[in-house]
Design a protein around this motif. Structure first.
Motif, PDB file in Angstrom:
ATOM      1  N   ASP A  14       0.817  -1.216   0.000  1.00 66.42           N
ATOM      2  CA  ASP A  14       0.000   0.000   0.000  1.00 66.42           C
ATOM      3  C   ASP A  14       0.851   1.266   0.000  1.00 66.42           C
ATOM      4  O   ASP A  14       0.395   2.314  -0.464  1.00 66.42           O
ATOM      5  N   LEU A  88     -17.954  -5.592   3.091  1.00 76.98           N
ATOM      6  CA  LEU A  88     -17.227  -4.482   2.474  1.00 76.98           C
ATOM      7  C   LEU A  88     -16.423  -3.712   3.513  1.00 76.98           C
ATOM      8  O   LEU A  88     -16.914  -3.416   4.591  1.00 76.98           O
ATOM      9  N   GLY A  89     -15.185  -3.408   3.163  1.00 76.80           N
ATOM     10  CA  GLY A  89     -14.325  -2.607   4.017  1.00 76.80           C
ATOM     11  C   GLY A  89     -13.822  -1.399   3.261  1.00 76.80           C
ATOM     12  O   GLY A  89     -14.098  -1.221   2.068  1.00 76.80           O
ATOM     13  N   HIS A  90     -13.054  -0.584   3.930  1.00 77.99           N
ATOM     14  CA  HIS A  90     -12.522   0.636   3.326  1.00 77.99           C
ATOM     15  C   HIS A  90     -11.615   0.331   2.132  1.00 77.99           C
ATOM     16  O   HIS A  90     -11.612   1.056   1.143  1.00 77.99           O
ATOM     17  N   ARG A  91     -10.836  -0.739   2.185  1.00 72.13           N
ATOM     18  CA  ARG A  91      -9.903  -1.103   1.120  1.00 72.13           C
ATOM     19  C   ARG A  91     -10.353  -2.368   0.390  1.00 72.13           C
ATOM     20  O   ARG A  91      -9.528  -3.148  -0.059  1.00 72.13           O
ATOM     21  N   GLN A  94     -11.858  -8.276   3.038  1.00 74.59           N
ATOM     22  CA  GLN A  94     -10.960  -9.164   3.754  1.00 74.59           C
ATOM     23  C   GLN A  94     -11.571 -10.560   3.838  1.00 74.59           C
ATOM     24  O   GLN A  94     -10.870 -11.539   4.017  1.00 74.59           O
TER      25      GLN A  94
END
Length: 177
Positions: A14, A88-91, A94
């Protein structure tokens, strides 16, 4: 003398500068993917449209680049994926998507057929579809007792998917403009 390729963590991956390349991370190794070919884009767009029209409200559909990050050394971007809204996550994700789809390209064929298949199966991706635009062949892999069971649909054969929801797929129609 053999050079050792450094293996990165997600944090290191990242932190790489954004240079506009389409990159993935597989087992700590950076994969740089070239721009997709025309048939690849046509198939991905048509498949996304079919899945989006058939989806259930709690199962959103995404197209690449959208990350699936199953561990601290892997960040994959299936061409199309379906996930559970609550995952769903920010990036990205997972947790395993309900469906991952890869459209084969000459430059990514081996990693899609072998390496990504192993990751998707091992991490519990319920369904993995692989589309071969050159021959209009859809390979459907679905988890049964922790292992993928494979079925193949060619040209005008109809695949009536039930996972992650009901949708009708005809491989040759994925290549229509």
């Amino acid at each position: 003398m053999e050079t050792i390729e450094p293996r990165l963590t997600l944090a290191e991956f990242d932190a790489l500068p954004d240079n506009g390349e389409w990159r993935e991370l597989l087992d700590g190794r950076v994969l740089v993917n070239p721009s997709p070919l025309t048939d690849h884009q046509i198939a991905a767009g048509n498949l996304y449209t079919l899945l989006r029209a058939a989806r259930e409200p709690d199962l959103p559909v995404f197209f690449a680049p959208f990350d699936y990050r199953p561990d601290d050394r892997t960040s994959l971007q299936p061409d199309v994926l379906v996930c559970r809204r609550e995952d769903l996550g920010h990036r990205g994700l997972q947790r395993p998507p309900a469906l991952a789809v890869e459209i084969l390209s000459p430059s990514t064929r081996a990693q899609d057929l072998l390496r990504k298949r192993r990751v998707y199966e091992a991490t519990g991706v319920d369904a993995y579809w692989i589309f071969e635009p050159e021959d209009a062949v859809l390979t459907v892999l679905e988890l049964e007792d922790g292992r993928y069971v494979e079925r193949t649909f060619k040209s005008d054969e109809v695949f009536l998917a039930q996972r992650p929801f009901s949708v009708r797929i005809v491989p040759e129609e994925l290549l229509e403009l």
